[in-house]
Design a protein around this motif. Structure first.
Motif, PDB file in Angstrom:
ATOM      1  N   LEU A  60       0.869  -1.124   0.108  1.00 23.72           N
ATOM      2  CA  LEU A  60       0.009  -0.067  -0.047  1.00 23.72           C
ATOM      3  C   LEU A  60       0.789   1.188  -0.155  1.00 23.72           C
ATOM      4  O   LEU A  60       0.200   2.395   0.049  1.00 23.72           O
ATOM      5  N   SER A  61       2.253   1.151   0.032  1.00 26.12           N
ATOM      6  CA  SER A  61       2.903   2.529  -0.079  1.00 26.12           C
ATOM      7  C   SER A  61       2.862   3.279  -1.104  1.00 26.12           C
ATOM      8  O   SER A  61       2.670   2.843  -2.176  1.00 26.12           O
ATOM      9  N   THR A  62       2.916   4.546  -0.981  1.00 27.85           N
ATOM     10  CA  THR A  62       3.197   5.255  -1.953  1.00 27.85           C
ATOM     11  C   THR A  62       4.135   6.572  -1.781  1.00 27.85           C
ATOM     12  O   THR A  62       4.419   6.738  -0.532  1.00 27.85           O
ATOM     13  N   SER A  63       4.204   7.512  -2.722  1.00 34.44           N
ATOM     14  CA  SER A  63       5.100   8.847  -2.127  1.00 34.44           C
ATOM     15  C   SER A  63       3.941  10.085  -2.424  1.00 34.44           C
ATOM     16  O   SER A  63       3.253   9.978  -3.425  1.00 34.44           O
ATOM     17  N   LEU A  64       4.085  11.093  -1.656  1.00 37.28           N
ATOM     18  CA  LEU A  64       3.363  12.325  -1.586  1.00 37.28           C
ATOM     19  C   LEU A  64       4.296  13.176  -1.250  1.00 37.28           C
ATOM     20  O   LEU A  64       4.744  13.232  -0.120  1.00 37.28           O
ATOM     21  N   PHE A  65       4.509  14.467  -1.950  1.00 39.62           N
ATOM     22  CA  PHE A  65       5.060  15.464  -1.613  1.00 39.62           C
ATOM     23  C   PHE A  65       6.588  15.228  -1.225  1.00 39.62           C
ATOM     24  O   PHE A  65       7.115  15.772  -0.536  1.00 39.62           O
ATOM     25  N   GLY A  66       7.237  14.398  -2.122  1.00 40.78           N
ATOM     26  CA  GLY A  66       8.605  13.911  -1.640  1.00 40.78           C
ATOM     27  C   GLY A  66       8.740  13.002  -0.430  1.00 40.78           C
ATOM     28  O   GLY A  66       9.799  12.622  -0.179  1.00 40.78           O
ATOM     29  N   GLN A  67       7.586  12.515   0.188  1.00 42.71           N
ATOM     30  CA  GLN A  67       7.745  11.583   1.246  1.00 42.71           C
ATOM     31  C   GLN A  67       7.395  10.023   0.849  1.00 42.71           C
ATOM     32  O   GLN A  67       6.295  10.052   0.089  1.00 42.71           O
ATOM     33  N   GLN A  68       7.891   9.250   1.509  1.00 43.25           N
ATOM     34  CA  GLN A  68       7.318   7.735   1.201  1.00 43.25           C
ATOM     35  C   GLN A  68       6.334   7.530   2.478  1.00 43.25           C
ATOM     36  O   GLN A  68       6.773   7.479   3.603  1.00 43.25           O
ATOM     37  N   LEU A  69       5.051   7.110   1.926  1.00 44.91           N
ATOM     38  CA  LEU A  69       4.096   6.758   2.851  1.00 44.91           C
ATOM     39  C   LEU A  69       3.949   5.194   3.208  1.00 44.91           C
ATOM     40  O   LEU A  69       4.001   4.650   1.943  1.00 44.91           O
ATOM     41  N   ALA A  70       3.641   4.709   4.146  1.00 40.99           N
ATOM     42  CA  ALA A  70       3.322   3.289   4.233  1.00 40.99           C
ATOM     43  C   ALA A  70       1.968   2.878   3.585  1.00 40.99           C
ATOM     44  O   ALA A  70       1.646   1.890   3.084  1.00 40.99           O
ATOM     45  N   MET A  71       0.978   4.175   3.312  1.00 38.18           N
ATOM     46  CA  MET A  71      -0.202   3.741   3.046  1.00 38.18           C
ATOM     47  C   MET A  71      -0.835   5.295   2.399  1.00 38.18           C
ATOM     48  O   MET A  71      -0.279   6.335   2.966  1.00 38.18           O
ATOM     49  N   PRO A  72      -1.744   5.265   1.465  1.00 37.45           N
ATOM     50  CA  PRO A  72      -2.231   6.723   0.786  1.00 37.45           C
ATOM     51  C   PRO A  72      -3.349   7.343   1.877  1.00 37.45           C
ATOM     52  O   PRO A  72      -4.299   7.413   1.650  1.00 37.45           O
ATOM     53  N   LEU A  73      -2.537   7.723   3.027  1.00 36.63           N
ATOM     54  CA  LEU A  73      -3.547   8.384   4.075  1.00 36.63           C
ATOM     55  C   LEU A  73      -2.724   9.038   4.882  1.00 36.63           C
ATOM     56  O   LEU A  73      -1.407   9.170   4.936  1.00 36.63           O
ATOM     57  N   ALA A  74      -3.362  10.113   5.185  1.00 36.23           N
ATOM     58  CA  ALA A  74      -2.556  11.341   6.264  1.00 36.23           C
ATOM     59  C   ALA A  74      -3.678  11.768   7.428  1.00 36.23           C
ATOM     60  O   ALA A  74      -4.868  11.764   6.994  1.00 36.23           O
ATOM     61  N   LEU A  75      -3.024  12.109   8.548  1.00 31.45           N
ATOM     62  CA  LEU A  75      -3.955  12.564   9.504  1.00 31.45           C
ATOM     63  C   LEU A  75      -4.381  14.042   9.282  1.00 31.45           C
ATOM     64  O   LEU A  75      -3.250  14.736   9.234  1.00 31.45           O
ATOM     65  N   GLY A  76      -5.494  14.418   9.072  1.00 32.11           N
ATOM     66  CA  GLY A  76      -5.991  16.047   8.814  1.00 32.11           C
ATOM     67  C   GLY A  76      -5.725  16.772  10.126  1.00 32.11           C
ATOM     68  O   GLY A  76      -5.905  16.177  11.375  1.00 32.11           O
ATOM     69  N   PRO A  77      -5.829  17.985   9.945  1.00 30.62           N
ATOM     70  CA  PRO A  77      -5.614  18.803  11.192  1.00 30.62           C
ATOM     71  C   PRO A  77      -7.021  18.916  11.780  1.00 30.62           C
ATOM     72  O   PRO A  77      -8.058  18.939  11.002  1.00 30.62           O
ATOM     73  N   ILE A  78      -7.077  18.890  13.054  1.00 27.91           N
ATOM     74  CA  ILE A  78      -8.128  18.986  13.877  1.00 27.91           C
ATOM     75  C   ILE A  78      -7.953  20.046  14.884  1.00 27.91           C
ATOM     76  O   ILE A  78      -6.947  19.964  15.758  1.00 27.91           O
ATOM     77  N   GLY A  79      -8.744  21.130  14.807  1.00 30.73           N
ATOM     78  CA  GLY A  79      -8.578  22.160  15.863  1.00 30.73           C
ATOM     79  C   GLY A  79      -8.770  21.547  17.319  1.00 30.73           C
ATOM     80  O   GLY A  79      -9.793  20.926  17.671  1.00 30.73           O
ATOM     81  N   LEU A  80      -7.993  22.104  18.276  1.00 27.16           N
ATOM     82  CA  LEU A  80      -8.042  21.727  19.604  1.00 27.16           C
ATOM     83  C   LEU A  80      -8.149  20.511  19.861  1.00 27.16           C
ATOM     84  O   LEU A  80      -8.692  19.631  21.114  1.00 27.16           O
ATOM     85  N   ALA A  81      -7.410  19.322  19.267  1.00 26.32           N
ATOM     86  CA  ALA A  81      -7.153  17.947  19.347  1.00 26.32           C
ATOM     87  C   ALA A  81      -6.666  17.684  20.639  1.00 26.32           C
ATOM     88  O   ALA A  81      -6.890  16.654  21.254  1.00 26.32           O
ATOM     89  N   GLY A  82      -5.798  18.570  21.096  1.00 24.94           N
ATOM     90  CA  GLY A  82      -5.002  18.411  22.351  1.00 24.94           C
ATOM     91  C   GLY A  82      -6.004  18.172  23.514  1.00 24.94           C
ATOM     92  O   GLY A  82      -5.449  18.027  24.666  1.00 24.94           O
ATOM     93  N   MET A  83      -7.160  18.734  23.348  1.00 22.98           N
ATOM     94  CA  MET A  83      -8.187  18.674  24.438  1.00 22.98           C
ATOM     95  C   MET A  83      -8.693  17.304  24.621  1.00 22.98           C
ATOM     96  O   MET A  83      -9.749  17.307  25.297  1.00 22.98           O
ATOM     97  N   ALA A  84      -8.535  16.520  23.608  1.00 24.13           N
ATOM     98  CA  ALA A  84      -9.397  15.224  23.653  1.00 24.13           C
ATOM     99  C   ALA A  84      -8.582  14.261  24.323  1.00 24.13           C
ATOM    100  O   ALA A  84      -9.255  13.375  24.899  1.00 24.13           O
ATOM    101  N   ALA A  85      -7.312  14.320  24.492  1.00 21.08           N
ATOM    102  CA  ALA A  85      -6.591  13.520  25.286  1.00 21.08           C
ATOM    103  C   ALA A  85      -5.334  14.407  25.680  1.00 21.08           C
ATOM    104  O   ALA A  85      -4.995  15.535  25.195  1.00 21.08           O
TER     105      ALA A  85
END
Length: 226
Positions: A60-85
């Motif tokens: 499932l590996s791929t490359s994106l923006f010059g980076q090698q990824l284990a799978m075609p997935l990225a964690l998107g930005p979430i505001g105040l995520a630091g208040m969830a844990a």
């Protein structure tokens, strides 16, 4: 019950988080028509099934923006995520690195760029909102560069913040007086696990990247258990 599906994780979050935080993470702006449309569009995506194929060595590996990824997935930005844990953005960055996928830090994160950089074993992406103070923007970009962020995710579709009706109803916004603080405190204390782990031991509660821009109103202390 151990979560097994997206719906299970949503219910687990509802049970763990104070009401005002769950409504923030779960909700959208105005009547949430765009939120519902996005969900429906994703549900309409079908994967093409193929049979009688060799699946002994799936990659499932791929490359994106010059980076090698284990799978075609990225964690998107979430505001105040630091208040969830406790220090949630740092935890998310470490989890993403362990799985070989990028983590994207929100401009309005609880943890700062510097803190996440210290806690993450690999470089992470940074999501940027444009603000009028260009000097502050340059300073923030310098911090992202110092943190070795390889990708800048530039948000361009929000010229004005949307009105979040859920946040008004839950008490997260629109009630800066003592009554609002007491309401949020009561909701936090109704979730003792969160109150102990995040509310008390997860300090400081502030918008780590934009605190200098917002000044004394940048803290989230009145939204916590402490």
């Amino acid at each position: 019950m151990k979560p097994a599906s997206i719906g299970d994780y949503r219910e687990a979050a509802r049970r763990r988080l104070p009401h005002f935080l769950f409504e923030y993470f779960d909700g959208g702006s105005y009547a949430e028509r765009t939120l519902r449309a996005n969900i429906e569009d994703l549900q309409d995506i079908s994967l093409r099934q193929r049979v009688l194929k060799d699946v002994s060595a799936i990659d499932l590996s791929t490359s994106l923006f010059g980076q090698q990824l284990a799978m075609p997935l990225a964690l998107g930005p979430i505001g105040l995520a630091g208040m969830a844990a406790r220090r949630g953005e740092v935890q998310a960055a470490r989890a993403a690195a362990a799985k070989g996928v990028p983590f994207t830090l929100s401009t309005v994160s609880a943890c700062s760029l510097a803190e996440v950089a210290r806690g993450s074993p690999t470089p992470f992406w940074f999501q940027l909102y444009m603000v009028r103070d260009r000097g502050f923007m340059r300073s923030l970009l310098d911090e992202a560069s110092a943190a070795n962020c390889p990708v800048l995710v530039f948000t361009v579709d929000m010229p004005l913040p949307g009105a979040r009706y859920r946040d008004v109803r839950s008490g997260l916004s629109g009630a800066a007086n003592w009554r609002g603080q007491a309401r949020r405190l009561g909701q936090a204390m109704a979730r003792p696990g969160w109150a102990w782990d995040v509310g008390l031991n997860g300090r400081p509660h502030q918008l780590g990247n934009v605190a200098p821009l917002l000044g004394p109103k940048s803290g989230l202390e009145d939204s916590s258990a402490g």
